[in-house]
Design an enzyme around this catalytic site. Structure first.
Site, PDB file in Angstrom:
ATOM      1  N   LYS A 184       0.779  -1.142   0.038  1.00  0.00           N
ATOM      2  CA  LYS A 184      -0.237  -0.198   0.146  1.00  0.00           C
ATOM      3  C   LYS A 184       0.903   1.278   0.040  1.00  0.00           C
ATOM      4  O   LYS A 184       0.877   2.085   0.970  1.00  0.00           O
ATOM      5  CB  LYS A 184      -0.763   0.039   1.226  1.00  0.00           C
ATOM      6  CG  LYS A 184      -1.947   0.737   1.145  1.00  0.00           C
ATOM      7  CD  LYS A 184      -3.286   0.610   0.359  1.00  0.00           C
ATOM      8  CE  LYS A 184      -4.244   1.952   0.256  1.00  0.00           C
ATOM      9  NZ  LYS A 184      -5.398   1.388  -0.563  1.00  0.00           N
ATOM     10  N   ASP A 217      -5.473  -3.443  -1.777  1.00  0.00           N
ATOM     11  CA  ASP A 217      -6.813  -3.491  -2.008  1.00  0.00           C
ATOM     12  C   ASP A 217      -7.248  -3.893  -3.479  1.00  0.00           C
ATOM     13  O   ASP A 217      -8.391  -4.610  -3.665  1.00  0.00           O
ATOM     14  CB  ASP A 217      -7.515  -1.975  -1.858  1.00  0.00           C
ATOM     15  CG  ASP A 217      -6.922  -1.059  -2.163  1.00  0.00           C
ATOM     16  OD1 ASP A 217      -5.819  -0.925  -2.812  1.00  0.00           O
ATOM     17  OD2 ASP A 217      -7.295   0.275  -2.063  1.00  0.00           O
ATOM     18  N   ASP A 245      -5.920 -16.061   2.891  1.00  0.00           N
ATOM     19  CA  ASP A 245      -7.232 -16.926   3.080  1.00  0.00           C
ATOM     20  C   ASP A 245      -7.865 -16.486   1.743  1.00  0.00           C
ATOM     21  O   ASP A 245      -8.626 -17.523   1.548  1.00  0.00           O
ATOM     22  CB  ASP A 245      -7.901 -15.920   4.319  1.00  0.00           C
ATOM     23  CG  ASP A 245      -7.427 -16.574   5.642  1.00  0.00           C
ATOM     24  OD1 ASP A 245      -6.401 -17.292   5.534  1.00  0.00           O
ATOM     25  OD2 ASP A 245      -8.316 -16.651   6.623  1.00  0.00           O
TER      26      ASP A 245
HETATM   27 MN    MN Z   1      -3.950 -16.361   8.513  1.00  0.00          MN
END
Ligand code: MN
Ligand code: IPM
Length: 339
Positions: A184, A217, A245
């Site tokens: 970022k 993002d 994830d």
């Molecule tokens: Mn994790």
């Protein structure tokens, strides 16, 4: 047997489905012809609740003597509030990552279902000892209206560079060598600038690798809409945690996602674990999907130099992928039968 002596593996089954899936991983590795001498370590939520033990320096020193560490899953059941947040995360998992200098968290993904084309692969190389995880910060005036909490992100030139170098080495071995820095940089300008400069500098040594940059993002959108664009993503500890994830989810589910907490300098053992958690709700029911643990064992074999056994197991898992409702025992038989 492919190796001279059995590899000495510390086995931390942990909680919930952890012990079940790790047992399958060990069985598959042995069936592939690699001799292991395993030592169980009783660590995790259940142990903590029993006698308050998490991981002391002595236990860490014991772990240091193994060739590798295989971990199932650690954590209490959802809704069980007896263990304050951070006790096991910082006291056990991060203590091992930091104490054993497991500075890379390598997470490969392969499309099984979801928005990615089947068989397409990419990997996340997550810095694993610094960033906001380092423990920098503190609290002032706790509990008062003037409470101050800070949690800084630690980014050292040394830590960033060794991570970026590992990521480039990985990327350079791809059929289509590509590395994407995810950060970022438009807001986190100090850390972002360090990461960007290191990627440019190290990248100069890897002329064959295409280099790209995404804000974190935007990377979330790209991972969902066009994950094929990625080869190796390199990123900091927190972004890497979150993105992995998401990556697991868009490639077929976290039930497949394997990870390697690596000490590529080999000053000690590396640790291998599925990305998923303890899933207490299905523990003991025979419904756990052991494939993430099996794939984590594949990463362990690769790290130990057992490439032939690693690719046999990886091929068996790929062959089988798609039907994980069979239950642990049947999936295990399917994998063993394909070796
Ligand atoms: Mn994790
Ligand atoms: C992971 C986990 C850990 C992390 C937690 C349990 C400390 O989410 O391995 O991704 O945040 O790294």
């Amino acid at each position: 047997m492919s190796n001279q002596r059995p590899y000495r593996v510390a086995v931390l089954g942990g909680d919930g489905i952890g012990p079940e899936v790790v047992d399958v991983a060990l069985e598959v590795v042995r069936a592939a012809g690699v001799a292991l001498e395993t030592t169980p370590f009783d660590l995790g939520a259940a142990r903590y609740l029993r006698d308050g033990f998490v991981l002391d320096d002595d236990a860490l020193e014991q772990l240091r003597r193994f060739d590798a560490i295989l971990l199932g899953a650690v954590g209490p059941a959802i809704g069980d509030t007896r263990i304050p947040g951070g006790v096991l995360e910082r006291g056990l998992l991060l203590k091992m990552r930091f104490g054993l200098d497991l500075y890379i968290n390598y997470r490969p993904f392969r499309g099984v279902a979801g928005s990615i084309a089947e068989g397409r692969e990419f990997a996340i190389v997550r810095e694993n000892t610094e960033g906001p995880y380092a423990g920098e910060g503190g609290v002032l005036r706790f509990g008062t209206p003037h409470e101050v909490a800070t949690q800084g992100s630690v980014n050292t030139r040394f830590g960033v560079e060794r991570c970026v170098r590992y990521a480039f080495e990985r990327a350079s071995r791809l059929t289509r060598p590509k590395l994407t820095l995810v950060h970022k940089t438009n807001v986190l300008t100090f850390a972002g600038d360090l990461w960007s400069r290191v990627v440019s500098e190290v990248g100069a040594e890897f002329a064959s690798v295409e280099v790209d940059y995404n804000h974190v993002d935007a990377a979330c959108i790209y991972l969902v809409e066009s994950p094929e664009r990625y080869g190796v993503i390199v990123t900091d500890n927190l972004f890497g945690d979150i993105l992995s994830d998401l990556a697991g989810s868009v490639t077929g589910g976290i039930g497949y996602a394997a990870s390697a907490n690596l000490n590529p300098a080999r000053t000690g053992p590396s640790l291998f674990e599925p990305v998923h958690g303890a899933a207490h709700d299905i523990a003991g029911t025979g419904r756990a999907n052991p494939l993430a643990a099996v794939s984590s064992a594949v990463l362990m074999l690769e790290h130990l130099g057992e490439d032939a056994a690693a690719s046999r197991i990886a091929r068996a898992v790929q062959d089988f992928e798609g039907d994980v409702t069979l239950g642990t025992a049947s999936i295990t038989q399917e994998i063993l039968g394909r070796l």
